[in-house]
Design a protein around this motif. Structure first.
Motif, PDB file in Angstrom:
ATOM      1  N   ASN A  22      -4.766 -11.928   9.827  1.00  0.00           N
ATOM      2  CA  ASN A  22      -4.647 -13.181   9.087  1.00  0.00           C
ATOM      3  C   ASN A  22      -3.216 -13.710   9.053  1.00  0.00           C
ATOM      4  N   GLY A  23      -2.391 -13.200   9.958  1.00  0.00           N
ATOM      5  CA  GLY A  23      -1.060 -13.759  10.154  1.00  0.00           C
ATOM      6  C   GLY A  23       0.063 -13.145   9.356  1.00  0.00           C
ATOM      7  N   ALA A  24      -0.172 -12.040   8.657  1.00  0.00           N
ATOM      8  CA  ALA A  24       0.877 -11.422   7.844  1.00  0.00           C
ATOM      9  C   ALA A  24       1.864 -10.639   8.699  1.00  0.00           C
ATOM     10  N   THR A  25       3.088 -10.548   8.218  1.00  0.00           N
ATOM     11  CA  THR A  25       4.088  -9.660   8.804  1.00  0.00           C
ATOM     12  C   THR A  25       3.883  -8.268   8.211  1.00  0.00           C
ATOM     13  N   ILE A  26       3.943  -7.234   9.037  1.00  0.00           N
ATOM     14  CA  ILE A  26       3.705  -5.857   8.588  1.00  0.00           C
ATOM     15  C   ILE A  26       5.028  -5.101   8.549  1.00  0.00           C
ATOM     16  N   ILE A  27       5.343  -4.529   7.392  1.00  0.00           N
ATOM     17  CA  ILE A  27       6.547  -3.711   7.223  1.00  0.00           C
ATOM     18  C   ILE A  27       6.117  -2.288   6.885  1.00  0.00           C
ATOM     19  N   GLU A  28       6.701  -1.325   7.564  1.00  0.00           N
ATOM     20  CA  GLU A  28       6.410   0.087   7.263  1.00  0.00           C
ATOM     21  C   GLU A  28       7.672   0.771   6.757  1.00  0.00           C
ATOM     22  N   ILE A  29       7.553   1.491   5.630  1.00  0.00           N
ATOM     23  CA  ILE A  29       8.639   2.310   5.099  1.00  0.00           C
ATOM     24  C   ILE A  29       8.172   3.755   5.151  1.00  0.00           C
TER      25      ILE A  29
ATOM     26  N   PHE B  80       2.677  -7.652   4.393  1.00  0.00           N
ATOM     27  CA  PHE B  80       1.998  -6.416   3.994  1.00  0.00           C
ATOM     28  C   PHE B  80       2.988  -5.268   4.199  1.00  0.00           C
ATOM     29  N   ILE B  81       3.177  -4.461   3.134  1.00  0.00           N
ATOM     30  CA  ILE B  81       4.123  -3.345   3.205  1.00  0.00           C
ATOM     31  C   ILE B  81       3.377  -2.026   3.055  1.00  0.00           C
ATOM     32  N   SER B  82       3.562  -1.150   4.004  1.00  0.00           N
ATOM     33  CA  SER B  82       2.976   0.185   3.964  1.00  0.00           C
ATOM     34  C   SER B  82       4.096   1.174   3.638  1.00  0.00           C
ATOM     35  N   ILE B  83       3.944   1.920   2.543  1.00  0.00           N
ATOM     36  CA  ILE B  83       5.009   2.819   2.082  1.00  0.00           C
ATOM     37  C   ILE B  83       4.478   4.249   1.976  1.00  0.00           C
ATOM     38  N   GLY B  84       5.068   5.153   2.734  1.00  0.00           N
ATOM     39  CA  GLY B  84       4.715   6.567   2.624  1.00  0.00           C
ATOM     40  C   GLY B  84       3.326   6.910   3.096  1.00  0.00           C
ATOM     41  N   THR B  85       2.794   6.111   4.011  1.00  0.00           N
ATOM     42  CA  THR B  85       1.468   6.389   4.571  1.00  0.00           C
ATOM     43  C   THR B  85       1.444   5.949   6.020  1.00  0.00           C
TER      44      THR B  85
ATOM     45  N   LEU C 129       0.853  -1.193   0.000  1.00  0.00           N
ATOM     46  CA  LEU C 129       0.000   0.000   0.000  1.00  0.00           C
ATOM     47  C   LEU C 129       0.882   1.233   0.000  1.00  0.00           C
ATOM     48  N   THR C 130       0.719   2.105  -0.994  1.00  0.00           N
ATOM     49  CA  THR C 130       1.485   3.343  -1.035  1.00  0.00           C
ATOM     50  C   THR C 130       0.584   4.546  -0.747  1.00  0.00           C
ATOM     51  N   GLY C 131       1.195   5.570  -0.159  1.00  0.00           N
ATOM     52  CA  GLY C 131       0.451   6.774   0.182  1.00  0.00           C
ATOM     53  C   GLY C 131       1.156   8.036  -0.276  1.00  0.00           C
ATOM     54  N   ALA C 132       0.728   9.154   0.242  1.00  0.00           N
ATOM     55  CA  ALA C 132       1.174  10.466  -0.232  1.00  0.00           C
ATOM     56  C   ALA C 132       2.676  10.680  -0.118  1.00  0.00           C
TER      57      ALA C 132
END
Length: 280
Positions: A243-250, A221-226, A29-32
């Motif tokens: 649901n058991g996913a690893t969450i990565i934030e950039i 699940f990767i969260s980028i710029g949000t 998921l990418t954001g602003a």
């Protein structure tokens, strides 16, 4: 290349890369923040020039368009002028390269990966870089009728127009006219508006269902710029975690979010190329 990062961040990048190499289903998921690195202002940025007296939140709504369609249309035409010459940054290119490699296995990956890219952004920088992306909040370069929802396309090019390529295959160029005069629909006479999801409007059903399915079924699940704090998009990370996913934030400014497993506290344009080198 990893030498550009702090020792702590290098450890986190390598840990993330190891997880991503082994994963088969990845949701991004990418954001602003990603678009901001290409010079595109975010909604949180202060308005400038003639628009200083307005808040973006007060213009991007159905009520605002109902009250003063010319004002809202003019604002979006101004925004289009601001961003029409912006180009993808290294984060966009890295994501596109990864997506292509995942689909074709032209890499050191032992198997194909299912990489679903979702964006909250309305620009087309992901597409310009070559990605296939799901837009949750609409498309800045598309228009539709506010009354009957019919798509609207400019028919000709004039001195105030520019050609913008919105196609991965480079075979579909749309004409964008920066004139701020209101346009009426040829089908019903309603006013033409940007094909953007405004405050108070529902997200597109198909796009949201695809995003939910990808989040629910992913291993990482990767969260980028949000920030992953603004709903409903923030619910995707929650769904993935449940649901058991690893969450990565950039994100250079990480959010206080207890569901994040790995935080890469740097700009996406710095981290993504380095991360991709480690993965591929």
């Amino acid at each position: 290349m990893l030498a550009e990062l702090t020792p702590e961040l290098i450890v986190h990048v390598q840990r993330a890369a190891t997880l991503l190499q082994a994963a088969q289903r990845i949701c991004i998921l990418t954001g602003a923040g990603v678009s901001a690195e290409s010079g595109i202002p975010t909604f949180r940025d202060k308005q400038t020039g003639l628009w200083e007296q307005f808040r973006a939140e007060d213009l991007a709504s159905p009520d605002a368009f109902e009250r003063d369609p010319k004002l809202v249309w003019s604002w979006y035409q101004w925004r289009r002028k601001l961003v029409h010459d912006k180009a993808p940054n290294p984060a966009h290119h890295a994501l596109a390269q990864w997506q292509e490699s995942a689909e074709t296995s032209k890499s050191h990956l032992t198997k194909k990966q299912q990489l679903t890219l979702i964006t909250q952004n309305v620009d087309d920088l992901h597409e310009q870089a070559g990605s296939t992306v799901i837009h949750l909040h609409g498309h800045l370069w598309r228009n539709r009728c506010n009354q009957c929802n019919a798509s609207y396309h400019y028919k000709s090019v004039d001195q105030k127009s520019t050609l913008l390529n919105n196609s991965k295959e480079n075979n579909s160029k749309d004409v964008i006219n920066f004139d701020d005069e209101l346009i009426t629909c040829q089908h019903c006479g309603g006013y033409i508006r940007p094909d953007i999801i405004w405050f108070g409007e529902s997200l597109p059903v198909d796009a949201w269902q695809t995003a939910e399915q990808a989040a629910a079924n992913c291993e990482v699940f990767i969260s980028i710029g949000t920030s992953s704090l603004v709903y409903p998009a923030a619910g995707l990370a929650q769904l993935a975690k449940q649901n058991g996913a690893t969450i990565i934030e950039i994100n250079p400014n990480p959010t206080p979010n207890t569901i994040v497993d790995i935080t890469l506290a740097a700009k996406a344009g710095v981290v993504m190329p380095l991360l991709l080198d480690q993965i591929l």
